[in-house]
Each structure stands twice: as C-alpha cells, then as structure tokens.
Design an enzyme around this catalytic site. Structure first.
Site, PDB file in Angstrom:
ATOM      1  N   HIS A 103       2.405  -6.092  -4.431  1.00  0.00           N
ATOM      2  CA  HIS A 103       1.884  -7.037  -3.438  1.00  0.00           C
ATOM      3  C   HIS A 103       0.382  -7.194  -3.629  1.00  0.00           C
ATOM      4  O   HIS A 103      -0.225  -6.474  -4.431  1.00  0.00           O
ATOM      5  CB  HIS A 103       2.239  -6.589  -2.020  1.00  0.00           C
ATOM      6  CG  HIS A 103       1.571  -5.332  -1.571  1.00  0.00           C
ATOM      7  ND1 HIS A 103       1.760  -4.123  -2.199  1.00  0.00           N
ATOM      8  CD2 HIS A 103       0.706  -5.085  -0.550  1.00  0.00           C
ATOM      9  CE1 HIS A 103       1.055  -3.193  -1.584  1.00  0.00           C
ATOM     10  NE2 HIS A 103       0.402  -3.748  -0.578  1.00  0.00           N
ATOM     11  N   ASP A 162       4.156  -0.515  -0.966  1.00  0.00           N
ATOM     12  CA  ASP A 162       3.958  -0.483   0.481  1.00  0.00           C
ATOM     13  C   ASP A 162       5.120  -1.195   1.173  1.00  0.00           C
ATOM     14  O   ASP A 162       5.524  -2.283   0.781  1.00  0.00           O
ATOM     15  CB  ASP A 162       2.652  -1.190   0.860  1.00  0.00           C
ATOM     16  CG  ASP A 162       1.437  -0.489   0.280  1.00  0.00           C
ATOM     17  OD1 ASP A 162       1.620   0.435  -0.522  1.00  0.00           O
ATOM     18  OD2 ASP A 162       0.314  -0.884   0.637  1.00  0.00           O
ATOM     19  N   HIS A 187      -2.392  -6.657  -1.797  1.00  0.00           N
ATOM     20  CA  HIS A 187      -3.472  -5.921  -1.133  1.00  0.00           C
ATOM     21  C   HIS A 187      -4.424  -5.336  -2.172  1.00  0.00           C
ATOM     22  O   HIS A 187      -4.008  -4.924  -3.258  1.00  0.00           O
ATOM     23  CB  HIS A 187      -2.910  -4.824  -0.226  1.00  0.00           C
ATOM     24  CG  HIS A 187      -2.366  -5.370   1.063  1.00  0.00           C
ATOM     25  ND1 HIS A 187      -1.400  -4.747   1.802  1.00  0.00           N
ATOM     26  CD2 HIS A 187      -2.676  -6.523   1.736  1.00  0.00           C
ATOM     27  CE1 HIS A 187      -1.134  -5.482   2.881  1.00  0.00           C
ATOM     28  NE2 HIS A 187      -1.884  -6.562   2.857  1.00  0.00           N
ATOM     29  N   ASP A 214      -6.012  -2.633  -2.632  1.00  0.00           N
ATOM     30  CA  ASP A 214      -5.857  -1.287  -3.219  1.00  0.00           C
ATOM     31  C   ASP A 214      -4.795  -1.253  -4.320  1.00  0.00           C
ATOM     32  O   ASP A 214      -4.610  -0.229  -4.970  1.00  0.00           O
ATOM     33  CB  ASP A 214      -5.558  -0.225  -2.134  1.00  0.00           C
ATOM     34  CG  ASP A 214      -4.325  -0.519  -1.292  1.00  0.00           C
ATOM     35  OD1 ASP A 214      -4.066  -1.693  -0.986  1.00  0.00           O
ATOM     36  OD2 ASP A 214      -3.616   0.445  -0.922  1.00  0.00           O
ATOM     37  N   HIS A 215      -4.121  -2.383  -4.565  1.00  0.00           N
ATOM     38  CA  HIS A 215      -3.104  -2.444  -5.622  1.00  0.00           C
ATOM     39  C   HIS A 215      -3.491  -3.375  -6.779  1.00  0.00           C
ATOM     40  O   HIS A 215      -2.802  -3.419  -7.785  1.00  0.00           O
ATOM     41  CB  HIS A 215      -1.759  -2.894  -5.035  1.00  0.00           C
ATOM     42  CG  HIS A 215      -1.240  -1.930  -4.012  1.00  0.00           C
ATOM     43  ND1 HIS A 215      -0.208  -1.058  -4.262  1.00  0.00           N
ATOM     44  CD2 HIS A 215      -1.652  -1.675  -2.742  1.00  0.00           C
ATOM     45  CE1 HIS A 215       0.010  -0.313  -3.177  1.00  0.00           C
ATOM     46  NE2 HIS A 215      -0.852  -0.665  -2.249  1.00  0.00           N
ATOM     47  N   HIS A 227       1.140   6.963  -2.416  1.00  0.00           N
ATOM     48  CA  HIS A 227       0.369   6.191  -1.433  1.00  0.00           C
ATOM     49  C   HIS A 227       0.065   7.113  -0.245  1.00  0.00           C
ATOM     50  O   HIS A 227       0.431   6.851   0.891  1.00  0.00           O
ATOM     51  CB  HIS A 227       1.168   4.952  -1.004  1.00  0.00           C
ATOM     52  CG  HIS A 227       0.311   3.815  -0.490  1.00  0.00           C
ATOM     53  ND1 HIS A 227       0.025   3.652   0.839  1.00  0.00           N
ATOM     54  CD2 HIS A 227      -0.300   2.789  -1.130  1.00  0.00           C
ATOM     55  CE1 HIS A 227      -0.723   2.560   1.001  1.00  0.00           C
ATOM     56  NE2 HIS A 227      -0.940   2.022  -0.185  1.00  0.00           N
ATOM     57  N   HIS A 233       6.441  -5.941   4.205  1.00  0.00           N
ATOM     58  CA  HIS A 233       5.103  -5.371   4.368  1.00  0.00           C
ATOM     59  C   HIS A 233       4.220  -6.480   4.930  1.00  0.00           C
ATOM     60  O   HIS A 233       4.677  -7.606   5.087  1.00  0.00           O
ATOM     61  CB  HIS A 233       4.620  -4.864   3.000  1.00  0.00           C
ATOM     62  CG  HIS A 233       3.309  -4.136   3.035  1.00  0.00           C
ATOM     63  ND1 HIS A 233       3.052  -3.122   3.911  1.00  0.00           N
ATOM     64  CD2 HIS A 233       2.170  -4.277   2.285  1.00  0.00           C
ATOM     65  CE1 HIS A 233       1.815  -2.674   3.695  1.00  0.00           C
ATOM     66  NE2 HIS A 233       1.267  -3.367   2.720  1.00  0.00           N
TER      67      HIS A 233
HETATM   68 ZN   LIG Z   1      -0.391  -2.962   1.326  1.00  0.00          ZN
HETATM   69 ZN   LIG Z   2      -1.529  -0.043  -0.294  1.00  0.00          ZN
END
Ligand SMILES: [Zn+2]
Ligand SMILES: [Zn+2]
Length: 315
Positions: free
Chosen positions: A61, A212, A63, A65-66, A270, A141
């Site tokens: 996805h 996530d 976000h 942090d990915h 995570h 998510h």
């Molecule tokens: Zn996320």
């Molecule tokens: Zn995340």
C-alpha cells in the site's frame, strides 16, 4: 522452497534496531522485494543479498513507511547500472504516489536510468513462474487498494521410483515423460500410464504476506493451510481500540487468524517501538504456539510444512 529475508520490521518510524518495512521472498532465481521503506537499500547491502535480479517490487500500500525507500533505490540506480529494468506492482493509489515520488522528486524531468514499469494490480494472479505463482488479494487498511500476496508452488504428483523400478521402466526420456504426465510406450512395446508411477497430488509450499491491515475475517480463505504467514502486528491487545482506529492488528488478532486458517508458522512484523519484543511474542504465543517476531536480517527457508532459520552471511 521459498526463502524469506526480513530487511525492515518496524512500524511507521524506524528504531535503533529495526528498519522500515521491507522483505525479500525468493524462489529459485526469482526475487521479489515486498515494500521498500526508507533505508531499504542499505539494508539490502548489509544483508549481503545485493541488488542483482531484485527487479520486481511488490507494494502492499502507499503509506510512506512502505514506499519512501524507492526514491533512494532509484537514485542509486541512476549512478550504477545494477539492473536493467524495474517492475513495481501495486494498487492504483500506491502507484500514483510512487510515480509522484520517482518522477516528481527524484527524476524531475530526467529520463529514468532504467526502464521503470508500473504494474497496477487487481486481486488475482499477478505472476507465474514454471512451478509457482504469486496472487494478490485485497486487504482492509486506511486508503484504498491495499494488497497482500500469496506465493504458492504448484501441486505436484511425486514420481514413485520404486514402482517404476518394479515395472522395469528404463531411465531416460520415458521416465521424464511420465513425470510430466504423459503416457509412454517402452522399447519392449508395453504402454505405461502416468497413474502407474505417480503418487497422490501433493500441494506445494505456500507463503502468505500481509502488510498493514485492520481486519482478519476476510483473510481466512487466502491464509488457509499456509506453511508460513507473515503479517503485521502493530499493537497489543491492551490497545485494541487504537489498533481498530488506525486499521492495524494486535498480536492476538494475528495469532487468532493463524489458528483459524490452520497456518503452520506465524511471523509477526511491523512492530511498534511502544512495545517490548518479548511482550509481543508472549501475547501471540498465548494464542498460537508457532508464532515468532521477525527481526531485521532474519532469514528463513520454507519447505512444505517446515521452516528453518538460516544465516545470511554463510549462504
Ligand atoms: Zn499503512
Ligand atoms: Zn505501515
């Protein structure tokens, strides 16, 4: 056999010990990088895996942090031509954001140093090798188009050498054809059908990766009988309400999914800095005994029903 290497196992922000989300799943010569959080390229170097053949990136996805690590990765590739092309698989939302990051920030009108292909995915088959496949499935998510990935070896019927010997089937092309399911006529004129020398179908190894997610009910089917399930575990049950609000899981929820789906091994990732690792493990194990928490550079080999940790440096 699949190999899983964890490059980053922290949620939202890195910690002194954990990098941001990223892992590699390997099968024969194929390598898939799943997610590419900030700092992933250094983790790739530290792991000793190198960039070779790391040209397929699956994004769960969009976000930050990915995905932020993709900017650094591409800017490195602008200087070194380590790989010729890059395929980035993901949902539309993630790909739009990655496109902005790579073309708006990193390249700013410059030609990409390598061929960058965006592969917008829908639930279903996204990659097929000779003896395995990768399937994408929707997860719930924050934000639309979030995906998990299932890696599965094809079902095979084992060749029963004892039976072939008893039938005096010569070695060579006859056996090879029988293995691939074809009937053969032996030099002495006898006809042999594959059923005479092949055992009952044996499902291949199955590894499921869920990034996530805030829900497990809709994952039961895709996780069913997996040899290994890798899944997020951002919260503990004491903060289940917060987990729900941010569409994340608690360790208990992830472990309960492993029980319900008859998974053999559970690996949690995570991990939030707010908890001690041993508390996450303890909560998960109280529900599902075969649970563990991944650390950066943990590496596992997964064969049907069996998972073995191995040392990346002695590879
Ligand atoms: Zn996320
Ligand atoms: Zn995340």
């Amino acid at each position: 056999m699949f190999e899983i290497v964890f490059l980053g196992t922290s949620a939202s922000a890195p910690s002194a010990y954990r990098g941001l989300s990223s892992q590699v799943i390997m099968h024969d010569e194929y390598r898939f990088l799943i997610d590419c959080g900030e700092g992933t390229q250094r983790q790739i170097m530290k792991s000793g895996l190198g960039f070779k053949r790391l040209n397929r990136i699956l994004i769960t996805h969009g976000h930050l942090d990915h995905i932020l690590g993709l900017a650094g990765l591409l800017s490195t590739f602008m200087r070194w031509e380590t790989i010729g092309s890059l395929e980035i698989y993901g949902g539309r939302w993630a790909l739009e954001r990655i496109h902005d990051l790579l073309f708006g920030v990193v390249l700013r009108g410059a030609r990409p140093p390598i061929d960058v292909q965006f592969r917008e995915i829908q639930p279903g088959l996204i990659f097929e090798g000779d003896d395995f496949s990768v399937t994408a499935f929707q997860v719930y998510h924050r934000g639309s188009d979030c995906f998990g990935y299932a890696f599965e070896e094809k079902t095979r019927r084992p060749f029963l050498a004892d039976r072939a010997d008893a039938l005096e089937i010569p070695h060579g092309p006859w056996r090879r054809d029988l293995v691939s399911g074809e009937s053969v006529t032996l030099p002495d004129g006898r006809q042999i059908d594959p059923d005479q020398v092949l055992g009952a179908p044996r499902p291949g190894t199955k590894v499921v990766h869920v990034g996530d997610t805030g829900r497990v009910e809709d994952l039961l089917g895709v996780c069913r009988d997996a040899d290994v399930l890798v899944i997020e575990s951002t919260y503990l049950q004491g903060e289940a309400e917060m987990a729900h609000d941010f569409a994340h899981l608690t360790a208990s929820q992830a472990a309960q999914l492993a029980v319900d789906a008859n998974v053999k091994q559970l690996i949690l990732t995570h991990i939030s800095r707010r908890y001690r690792e041993r508390d996450v493990i303890a909560e998960a194990k109280s529900v599902f005994a075969n649970a563990r928490v991944a650390r950066d550079f943990d590496a596992f080999q997964v064969r049907r029903g069996k998972m073995v940790k191995f040392d990346l440096q002695n590879r």
